[in-house]
Design a protein around this motif. Structure first.
Motif, PDB file in Angstrom:
ATOM      1  N   UNK A 313       0.799  -1.142  -0.047  1.00  0.00           N
ATOM      2  CA  UNK A 313       0.095  -0.161  -0.149  1.00  0.00           C
ATOM      3  C   UNK A 313       0.953   1.399  -0.170  1.00  0.00           C
ATOM      4  N   UNK A 314       1.899   1.148   0.497  1.00  0.00           N
ATOM      5  CA  UNK A 314       2.998   2.292   0.459  1.00  0.00           C
ATOM      6  C   UNK A 314       3.127   2.693  -1.089  1.00  0.00           C
ATOM      7  N   UNK A 315       3.362   1.728  -1.820  1.00  0.00           N
ATOM      8  CA  UNK A 315       3.895   1.794  -3.212  1.00  0.00           C
ATOM      9  C   UNK A 315       2.770   2.315  -3.990  1.00  0.00           C
ATOM     10  N   UNK A 316       1.657   1.987  -3.870  1.00  0.00           N
ATOM     11  CA  UNK A 316       0.463   2.376  -4.690  1.00  0.00           C
ATOM     12  C   UNK A 316       0.324   3.788  -4.879  1.00  0.00           C
ATOM     13  N   UNK A 317       0.373   4.753  -3.953  1.00  0.00           N
ATOM     14  CA  UNK A 317       0.145   5.953  -4.142  1.00  0.00           C
ATOM     15  C   UNK A 317       1.293   6.799  -5.196  1.00  0.00           C
ATOM     16  N   UNK A 318       2.573   5.897  -4.784  1.00  0.00           N
ATOM     17  CA  UNK A 318       3.740   6.577  -5.687  1.00  0.00           C
ATOM     18  C   UNK A 318       3.927   6.062  -7.176  1.00  0.00           C
ATOM     19  N   UNK A 319       3.494   4.696  -7.441  1.00  0.00           N
ATOM     20  CA  UNK A 319       3.223   4.311  -8.542  1.00  0.00           C
ATOM     21  C   UNK A 319       1.870   4.757  -9.601  1.00  0.00           C
ATOM     22  N   UNK A 320       0.861   4.748  -8.956  1.00  0.00           N
ATOM     23  CA  UNK A 320      -0.222   5.077  -9.744  1.00  0.00           C
ATOM     24  C   UNK A 320      -0.467   6.596  -9.700  1.00  0.00           C
ATOM     25  N   UNK A 321      -0.043   7.107  -8.722  1.00  0.00           N
ATOM     26  CA  UNK A 321      -0.803   8.506  -8.650  1.00  0.00           C
ATOM     27  C   UNK A 321       0.324   9.910  -8.546  1.00  0.00           C
ATOM     28  N   UNK A 322       1.151   9.566  -7.634  1.00  0.00           N
ATOM     29  CA  UNK A 322       1.885  10.768  -7.437  1.00  0.00           C
ATOM     30  C   UNK A 322       2.898  10.944  -8.368  1.00  0.00           C
ATOM     31  N   UNK A 323       3.140   9.926  -9.237  1.00  0.00           N
ATOM     32  CA  UNK A 323       4.310  10.206 -10.456  1.00  0.00           C
ATOM     33  C   UNK A 323       3.499  10.917 -11.555  1.00  0.00           C
ATOM     34  N   UNK A 324       2.161  11.035 -11.440  1.00  0.00           N
ATOM     35  CA  UNK A 324       1.376  11.687 -12.485  1.00  0.00           C
ATOM     36  C   UNK A 324       1.614  13.021 -12.447  1.00  0.00           C
ATOM     37  N   UNK A 325       1.523  13.731 -13.615  1.00  0.00           N
ATOM     38  CA  UNK A 325       1.682  15.404 -13.669  1.00  0.00           C
ATOM     39  C   UNK A 325       0.207  15.734 -13.205  1.00  0.00           C
ATOM     40  N   UNK A 326      -0.903  15.331 -13.583  1.00  0.00           N
ATOM     41  CA  UNK A 326      -2.129  15.484 -13.143  1.00  0.00           C
ATOM     42  C   UNK A 326      -2.215  15.773 -11.442  1.00  0.00           C
ATOM     43  N   UNK A 327      -1.844  14.587 -11.230  1.00  0.00           N
ATOM     44  CA  UNK A 327      -2.118  14.525  -9.517  1.00  0.00           C
ATOM     45  C   UNK A 327      -0.967  15.751  -9.024  1.00  0.00           C
ATOM     46  N   UNK A 328       0.163  15.812  -9.582  1.00  0.00           N
ATOM     47  CA  UNK A 328       1.117  16.827  -9.023  1.00  0.00           C
ATOM     48  C   UNK A 328       0.386  18.024  -9.170  1.00  0.00           C
ATOM     49  N   UNK A 329      -0.198  18.418 -10.186  1.00  0.00           N
ATOM     50  CA  UNK A 329      -1.011  19.690 -10.305  1.00  0.00           C
ATOM     51  C   UNK A 329      -1.922  19.984  -9.650  1.00  0.00           C
ATOM     52  N   UNK A 330      -2.660  18.936  -9.232  1.00  0.00           N
ATOM     53  CA  UNK A 330      -3.644  18.935  -8.090  1.00  0.00           C
ATOM     54  C   UNK A 330      -3.357  19.297  -6.812  1.00  0.00           C
ATOM     55  N   UNK A 331      -2.067  18.487  -6.385  1.00  0.00           N
ATOM     56  CA  UNK A 331      -1.555  18.652  -5.181  1.00  0.00           C
ATOM     57  C   UNK A 331      -1.029  20.425  -5.247  1.00  0.00           C
ATOM     58  N   UNK A 332      -0.529  20.810  -6.123  1.00  0.00           N
ATOM     59  CA  UNK A 332       0.096  22.275  -6.087  1.00  0.00           C
ATOM     60  C   UNK A 332      -1.008  23.057  -5.774  1.00  0.00           C
ATOM     61  N   UNK A 333      -2.198  23.123  -6.738  1.00  0.00           N
ATOM     62  CA  UNK A 333      -3.364  23.834  -6.571  1.00  0.00           C
ATOM     63  C   UNK A 333      -3.875  23.855  -5.190  1.00  0.00           C
ATOM     64  N   UNK A 334      -3.844  22.399  -4.654  1.00  0.00           N
ATOM     65  CA  UNK A 334      -4.501  22.438  -3.253  1.00  0.00           C
ATOM     66  C   UNK A 334      -3.651  23.207  -2.043  1.00  0.00           C
ATOM     67  N   UNK A 335      -2.409  23.140  -2.424  1.00  0.00           N
ATOM     68  CA  UNK A 335      -1.403  23.523  -1.500  1.00  0.00           C
ATOM     69  C   UNK A 335      -1.460  25.053  -1.592  1.00  0.00           C
ATOM     70  N   UNK A 336      -1.472  25.618  -2.857  1.00  0.00           N
ATOM     71  CA  UNK A 336      -1.659  27.073  -3.246  1.00  0.00           C
ATOM     72  C   UNK A 336      -2.949  27.654  -2.703  1.00  0.00           C
ATOM     73  N   UNK A 337      -3.924  26.914  -2.764  1.00  0.00           N
ATOM     74  CA  UNK A 337      -5.149  27.657  -2.072  1.00  0.00           C
ATOM     75  C   UNK A 337      -5.238  27.694  -0.769  1.00  0.00           C
TER      76      UNK A 337
END
Length: 340
Positions: A313-337
């Motif tokens: 379960x530790x690998x799943x967010x890294x492999x499927x999501x956090x390496x994705x540019x769309x997810x990184x963009x969503x994280x930046x927008x969320x933190x910027x908000x």
């Protein structure tokens, strides 16, 4: 064995004695242990001992479990919060993150509490709930990974028809089917396992309740139950795994037809990381549930279960999501908000 001492009390006169008998039992330590073992609770022997190296390993495992919980919970929040991630692919990813959160929450808190407090008992009801939720999440994840591989196949091989082939209705059906099949397997195995008669020794050489470990404590013939459980494992492990291999075979063939070297490199990196997680998940599951009985070892099962339930379960967010540019963009927008 207990030793009984008989005492005679003589009443009235010597010619007509009336004897009053009573006995004083001295219970040995073995009998105390035996009586304690006849209680209905099970005893989880755990994964670690109270030594320095094992304490360090416990802290490492606990840190990984917390990272897994927080990473998957963050993925759930991002997909729920950002409308740009409201697509069938990310909906499947959110269900995978939800399953991983439930998997960690089912196993790790009890394991940590047992190690820190030394109270390792668990009631039959609690044991049944652990089996049910563990198999619901694990079995559901088997089918969900197959659904995700089908989604990737359509996205790569039939990109123009993706909105039609991978509709929201089909996505919801695949997700609901994954949860339903996992819950059905969990309910069946939990009910069947707890209905077995258990011997006086109720010590489970594991850090959580798992059906194969409880079957070893049964005092009855479990061959029929083990055969049924083996058939269920074939259906829930090998069938989805075959679908995943088939989907990625078609994806690999399509990638090889690409003219762009950079596109092929990116596709290979993505597919290889996905297959690595799938291999770890299914490899550990097959090792635990489909290995011949003569080759089973409690120590090996505990290590593999920890690897399957905590490390994957530790690998799943890294492999499927956090390496994705769309997810990184969503994280930046969320933190910027929240910074604004």
């Amino acid at each position: 064995m207990s030793r009984s001492y008989e005492v005679k009390l003589r009443l009235l006169d010597d010619e007509s004695p009336f004897h009053l008998h009573f006995s004083i039992d001295r219970i040995t330590a073995e009998e105390i242990m035996e009586k304690r073992n006849t209680t209905s609770d099970f005893i989880l022997l755990g994964l670690f001992k109270h030594t320095g190296p094992h304490l360090f390993l416990f802290m490492v495992v606990l840190t990984m479990a917390m990272a897994s919980f927080m990473g998957n919970a963050l993925m759930l929040l991002l997909i729920y919060w950002d409308p740009r991630l409201h697509t069938p692919m990310y909906f499947l990813v959110s269900q995978l993150s939800l399953m991983d959160v439930m998997l960690v929450a089912t196993i790790v808190p009890k394991m940590a509490a047992d190690y820190l407090t030394g109270k390792k008992s668990i009631s039959p009801a609690g044991c049944g709930l652990q089996i049910f939720f563990y198999l619901t999440v694990g079995g559901g994840e088997c089918f969900l990974l197959a659904a995700m591989s089908s989604d990737r196949y359509v996205a790569v091989c039939h990109l123009l028809r993706y909105p039609v082939l991978m509709s929201w209705q089909l996505c919801l059906r695949m997700t609901s089917g994954s949860w339903f099949l996992g819950a059905a397997d969990g309910l069946m195995q939990a009910a069947a396992t707890l209905s077995l008669p258990f011997c006086s020794t109720r010590e489970i050489n594991h850090f959580f309740c798992e059906a194969p470990m409880l079957v070893r404590l049964a005092c009855a013939d479990t061959s029929v139950f083990e055969n049924v459980m083996y058939i269920c494992c074939v259906l829930m492990l090998l069938v989805p795994f075959s679908l995943i291999l088939t989907s990625y075979s078609f994806i690999l063939f399509a990638v090889l037809q690409m003219y762009s070297r950079e596109a092929r490199k990116k596709a290979f990196a993505t597919c290889s990381s996905h297959l690595a997680v799938v291999g770890l998940f299914y490899g550990a599951s097959i090792f635990i549930y489909m290995r011949p009985k003569s080759y089973r070892s409690a120590s090996h099962d505990k290590v593999v279960s920890a690897f399957y339930a905590i490390f994957t379960p530790v690998l799943n967010p890294l492999i499927y999501s956090l390496r994705n540019s769309e997810v990184k963009g969503a994280l930046k927008r969320w933190l910027g908000k929240y910074e604004n």
